[in-house]
Design a protein around this motif. Sequence first.
Motif, short mmCIF file in Angstrom:
data_model
loop_
_atom_site.label_atom_id
_atom_site.label_comp_id
_atom_site.label_asym_id
_atom_site.label_seq_id
_atom_site.Cartn_x
_atom_site.Cartn_y
_atom_site.Cartn_z
N CYS A 70 37.34 37.35 40.29
CA CYS A 70 36.63 36.49 39.34
C CYS A 70 35.30 37.10 38.93
O CYS A 70 34.94 37.11 37.74
CB CYS A 70 36.39 35.11 39.95
SG CYS A 70 37.89 34.20 40.35
N VAL A 71 34.57 37.63 39.90
CA VAL A 71 33.28 38.25 39.61
C VAL A 71 33.48 39.46 38.70
O VAL A 71 32.72 39.69 37.76
CB VAL A 71 32.55 38.65 40.90
CG1 VAL A 71 31.32 39.50 40.59
CG2 VAL A 71 32.15 37.41 41.70
N GLY A 72 34.52 40.25 38.99
CA GLY A 72 34.80 41.42 38.17
C GLY A 72 35.06 41.06 36.72
O GLY A 72 34.53 41.67 35.80
N ASN A 73 35.87 40.00 36.50
CA ASN A 73 36.14 39.55 35.13
C ASN A 73 34.89 38.99 34.46
O ASN A 73 34.68 39.18 33.26
CB ASN A 73 37.24 38.48 35.15
CG ASN A 73 38.64 39.08 35.19
OD1 ASN A 73 39.17 39.50 34.19
ND2 ASN A 73 39.22 39.12 36.38
N LEU A 74 34.05 38.32 35.25
CA LEU A 74 32.79 37.79 34.71
C LEU A 74 31.87 38.92 34.27
O LEU A 74 31.27 38.87 33.19
CB LEU A 74 32.11 36.93 35.78
CG LEU A 74 31.00 35.99 35.30
CD1 LEU A 74 31.57 34.91 34.40
CD2 LEU A 74 30.29 35.37 36.49
N VAL A 75 31.77 39.95 35.10
CA VAL A 75 30.92 41.09 34.78
C VAL A 75 31.42 41.80 33.52
O VAL A 75 30.64 42.16 32.63
CB VAL A 75 30.85 42.07 35.96
CG1 VAL A 75 30.19 43.39 35.55
CG2 VAL A 75 30.09 41.45 37.13
N LEU A 76 32.73 42.02 33.45
CA LEU A 76 33.29 42.68 32.28
C LEU A 76 33.02 41.88 31.01
O LEU A 76 32.76 42.45 29.94
CB LEU A 76 34.80 42.87 32.45
CG LEU A 76 35.25 43.81 33.57
CD1 LEU A 76 36.78 43.85 33.64
CD2 LEU A 76 34.71 45.21 33.36
N SER A 77 33.07 40.55 31.12
CA SER A 77 32.82 39.70 29.96
C SER A 77 31.36 39.78 29.52
O SER A 77 31.05 39.97 28.34
CB SER A 77 33.18 38.25 30.30
OG SER A 77 32.91 37.39 29.23
N VAL A 78 30.44 39.65 30.47
CA VAL A 78 29.01 39.65 30.15
C VAL A 78 28.55 41.03 29.69
O VAL A 78 27.73 41.15 28.78
CB VAL A 78 28.19 39.19 31.37
CG1 VAL A 78 26.70 39.37 31.12
CG2 VAL A 78 28.50 37.74 31.70
N ALA A 79 29.08 42.06 30.32
CA ALA A 79 28.59 43.41 30.05
C ALA A 79 29.07 43.99 28.72
O ALA A 79 28.41 44.85 28.15
CB ALA A 79 29.01 44.35 31.19
N GLY A 80 30.21 43.53 28.23
CA GLY A 80 30.72 44.15 27.02
C GLY A 80 31.17 43.19 25.94
O GLY A 80 30.77 43.31 24.77
N LEU A 81 31.97 42.20 26.31
CA LEU A 81 32.59 41.33 25.31
C LEU A 81 31.57 40.49 24.54
O LEU A 81 31.51 40.54 23.31
CB LEU A 81 33.61 40.41 26.00
CG LEU A 81 34.89 41.07 26.50
CD1 LEU A 81 35.68 40.09 27.37
CD2 LEU A 81 35.74 41.54 25.34
N ILE A 82 30.77 39.71 25.26
CA ILE A 82 29.85 38.78 24.60
C ILE A 82 28.77 39.50 23.79
O ILE A 82 28.51 39.12 22.64
CB ILE A 82 29.24 37.82 25.65
CG1 ILE A 82 30.36 36.92 26.22
CG2 ILE A 82 28.13 36.98 25.03
CD1 ILE A 82 29.90 35.98 27.31
N PRO A 83 28.12 40.55 24.33
CA PRO A 83 27.13 41.26 23.50
C PRO A 83 27.74 41.82 22.21
O PRO A 83 27.09 41.81 21.16
CB PRO A 83 26.63 42.39 24.41
CG PRO A 83 26.87 41.89 25.79
CD PRO A 83 28.13 41.08 25.70
#
Length: 550
Positions: free
Chosen positions: A363-376
């Motif tokens: 879950c943390v890994g998916n959260l990091v991937l989302s915050v680090a690349g997708l949303i920006p």
Amino acid sequence: MVPSCTQKKSLHTDSNSHFARNDTYILNEQRRAALAEVDNAKFSWFHVKVCIVTGVGFFTDAYDMFAINIASTMLGYVYGHKFALNSAQSLGVKVATPVGNVLGQLMFGWLADVLGRKRMYGVELVIIIVSTFGQAVSGDGNAVGIVGVMVVWRFLMGIGIGGDYPLSAVISSEFSSVRIRGRLMTSVFAAQGGGQFTAALVAIIIVSAYKTSLLHDPYPDLDHVDYMWRLLIGLGCIPACFALYFRLSVPETPRFTMDVQRNIIRAAQDVENVLSTGKFYHDPDAVIQKALTPRASRRDFIAYFSNWKNGKILLGAAYSWFALDITFYGLGLNSTLVLTAIGYANPSPKSALDAYNSLRNLCVGNLVLSVAGLIPGYWVAFLFIDSWGRKPIQLVGFIMLTVIFVIMGFAYDKLTATASARAAFVFLYCLANFFQNFGPNTTTFIVPGEAFPTRYRSTAHGISAASGKIGAIIAQVGFAQLANIGGMNKFVPRILEIFAFFMLTGVFSTLLLPETKGRTLEDVSNEDQNGFVQGIAGAVTLPNVVVELR
């Protein structure tokens, strides 16, 4: 001298012809004035409402589609052999939604052009709510396995999600003014990033809440994981339920009323009401006057798109979306596999504590991937979409993605060899997510919602979006069949190289597209707007109207 009967008939015919020409001129001017009102309108609360109502749908869509990333691992812990679904089960659960998307995008795209945006908007959300709830209460039995039940529900959910694409895109584009159209449509689509982020966040909260219960489960029976995935998926109903009322209250777009229902007088009144009060009011006793405008038909559709200047736009939009979704869903729905391959998740827990740690890290890994690349990526696209334009952003995105996937593919072994190298791999993975969203993932949604005439706008968007989901299906099937050739995850580097090839082809399909920045929807449609109204349908006399010329 008294005029003869023939002379009287001639005078009467000339008089009718004169009034018909005059009425046609008035309708053309009234249509032009109403469109100008919409295109030049200042940003208002009504635009905010449209953005929120359409955006909540995309938030729900993304949550439901990408929550399965984590939920499929949980399903494997409870119902799988050796704590994992087999490749066929995992593929079925993940690919069912894109298959439903294809049907939903084509069907709802066409129906929105035939029956209207308003009449179809909300129907797809009801399908999503029912099918999401159905997944959460699915059971396992002797006659049918839970994976099979999930596949059916996720297919139905995919139909609803698919219908949301053309409807949300067309409604937001047709209500928006030219100056802010790109940003408004981007903000709607950016809700997808929020849905992906929330799915990972909710998963972390659920896993943490069940930690004590899970640790007391008699290994290897991890019964409380069954509660986790049901809650994770079922909670996706909540935003959809809140959005349903507002979706059903969204008014019909004036462009549909004018160009498809051919009621220009009513559309002009609707524009005035919407821009001043945000609501529509219709007089039930008002005279209905139909105008003669180009009508949608199979023959007209073929004639319009067989013209290369129009057909190449549909081809470019459809293929660009196809190429993009091969990588977007190839990565997005397999981030668990990527995280496992680089050591961020454990596919085979050895104890209940190991299972908890594995799920939490996932879950943390998916959260990091989302915050680090997708949303920006979404919000950088929001900042530049109306200044740079759609075409330059899409070109830059495809070019950068080609370079990134070449590096990730050909240097995969070195990038996963050590802890520091894996950090570099994760950075590149996040960078790929960034340029997908500050690039073709956003623009492939926007351009088909702008580049076609009103009578085919939703249909063409549905065709383009369905082409993308065909790419997603190919990516899922290909990933599942190829990933383990030569051993567990041994073929992943070659898959990344294949992604690079499709990103390169996307560069060329982008060249077929027009730049829609700063242009009205009517201008982009490649149809002559002078004399768009060709006459009056029927014999009803026009009431007196005042046309403001601009």
